[in-house]
Design a protein around this motif. Structure first.
Motif, short mmCIF file in Angstrom:
data_model
loop_
_atom_site.label_atom_id
_atom_site.label_comp_id
_atom_site.label_asym_id
_atom_site.label_seq_id
_atom_site.Cartn_x
_atom_site.Cartn_y
_atom_site.Cartn_z
N TYR A 46 -0.53 -101.04 42.29
CA TYR A 46 0.41 -101.98 42.89
C TYR A 46 1.83 -101.44 42.76
O TYR A 46 2.17 -100.82 41.77
CB TYR A 46 0.37 -103.33 42.16
N SER B 231 -7.19 -112.66 40.03
CA SER B 231 -8.44 -112.18 40.64
C SER B 231 -8.17 -111.61 42.02
O SER B 231 -7.44 -112.20 42.82
CB SER B 231 -9.44 -113.32 40.77
N GLU B 232 -8.78 -110.46 42.28
CA GLU B 232 -8.65 -109.85 43.60
C GLU B 232 -9.58 -110.55 44.57
O GLU B 232 -10.53 -111.22 44.18
CB GLU B 232 -8.99 -108.36 43.53
N TYR B 233 -9.32 -110.36 45.85
CA TYR B 233 -10.15 -110.92 46.90
C TYR B 233 -11.56 -110.36 46.77
O TYR B 233 -11.75 -109.16 46.70
CB TYR B 233 -9.55 -110.59 48.27
N ASP B 234 -12.55 -111.26 46.73
CA ASP B 234 -13.93 -110.83 46.51
C ASP B 234 -14.78 -110.78 47.77
O ASP B 234 -15.94 -110.38 47.73
CB ASP B 234 -14.61 -111.73 45.47
N TYR C 115 -8.21 -117.44 50.51
CA TYR C 115 -7.75 -116.71 49.32
C TYR C 115 -6.22 -116.67 49.29
O TYR C 115 -5.60 -116.91 48.26
CB TYR C 115 -8.34 -115.30 49.31
N LYS D 134 -0.32 -104.06 47.24
CA LYS D 134 -1.39 -103.21 46.73
C LYS D 134 -1.37 -101.95 47.59
O LYS D 134 -1.31 -102.03 48.82
CB LYS D 134 -2.74 -103.93 46.85
N ASP E 42 -2.99 -109.12 47.13
CA ASP E 42 -4.36 -109.12 46.62
C ASP E 42 -4.38 -108.70 45.15
O ASP E 42 -4.23 -107.53 44.83
CB ASP E 42 -5.21 -108.17 47.46
N GLY E 43 -4.50 -109.68 44.26
CA GLY E 43 -4.62 -109.39 42.84
C GLY E 43 -3.36 -109.50 42.01
O GLY E 43 -3.39 -109.24 40.81
N LEU E 44 -2.24 -109.91 42.62
CA LEU E 44 -0.98 -109.92 41.88
C LEU E 44 -0.06 -111.02 42.38
O LEU E 44 0.01 -111.28 43.58
CB LEU E 44 -0.29 -108.56 42.06
N LYS F 292 -1.30 -110.63 36.81
CA LYS F 292 -2.49 -110.09 37.47
C LYS F 292 -3.45 -111.26 37.66
O LYS F 292 -3.66 -112.05 36.75
CB LYS F 292 -3.15 -109.01 36.61
#
Length: 193
Positions: free
Chosen positions: A171, A8-11, A19, A88, A70-72, A6
């Motif tokens: 996910y 950081s997800e796109y902010d 990203y 996701k 996104d996030g993984l 895991k």
């Protein structure tokens, strides 16, 4: 071996493309760490097949595949060809469903209480299969069909087994790996790729 990280997800603060580049670099860094840890391979010379499948130049018996969303980040490694895909779960797009899924799969998606999740379960299986055979998504997706029943995944293609994970109800990660004849999943139908 399957490893999932895991991240950081796109902010929304940076460009999405930046990203994605960072995720890709991080995925390759994780790959290098795992190649060293598992196989003792310190120097990697990567090359990419006709459809973008990565491999190690001059090293036999080490197969791998990467994915990120996104996030993984996900990695599968072993001695046989394998593919991994992660997505996701997002709102269902019927155009994507009709473009990628066979009619029986479409019916199962529409009958599901979790249509969004069910679509990505099928889609990630199809992409993991395409990555394992080295063609990505450049094959007739509707011709490779899956059945998801009682925790088992069956496919109309022989010689491959599948695993699937739902992570944090957010996910879907699917893995496809080549197996020997005596390890094939029961209930599979034979067809040419």
């Amino acid at each position: 071996m399957i490893v999932i990280w895991k991240v950081s997800e796109y902010d929304g603060k940076t460009e999405k493309a930046e990203y994605e580049r960072c995720l890709s670099k991080r995925a390759h860094a994780y790959l290098k760490q795992m190649l060293k840890k598992v196989y003792g391979i310190e120097k990697t010379d990567m090359w990419y097949g006709e459809n973008g499948k990565p491999s190690l130049r001059g090293i036999k018996g080490v197969e791998f595949n990467l994915t990120h969303c996104d996030g993984l980040i996900g990695l599968v490694m072993g001695e046989k060809p394998a593919g991994i895909d992660a997505e996701k779960v997002r709102p269902l797009c019927m155009a994507a469903v009709r473009k990628t899924c066979a009619e029986t799969e479409v019916e199962r998606i529409l009958a599901s209480g979790k249509k969004d999740e069910m679509f990505f379960r099928y889609f990630t299986l199809k992409e993991a299969y395409g990555k394992a055979v080295g063609v990505g998504l450049s094959y007739p997706l509707k011709e490779v069909t899956f059945e998801l029943a009682s925790g088992k995944i069956t496919c109309n293609r022989d010689g491959y087994c599948f695993k699937q994970y739902v992570i944090d109800n957010e996910y879907i990660v699917s893995v496809c790996y080549q197996v020997e004849n005596n390890q094939r999943q029961k209930g599979k139908k034979t067809a040419k790729a």
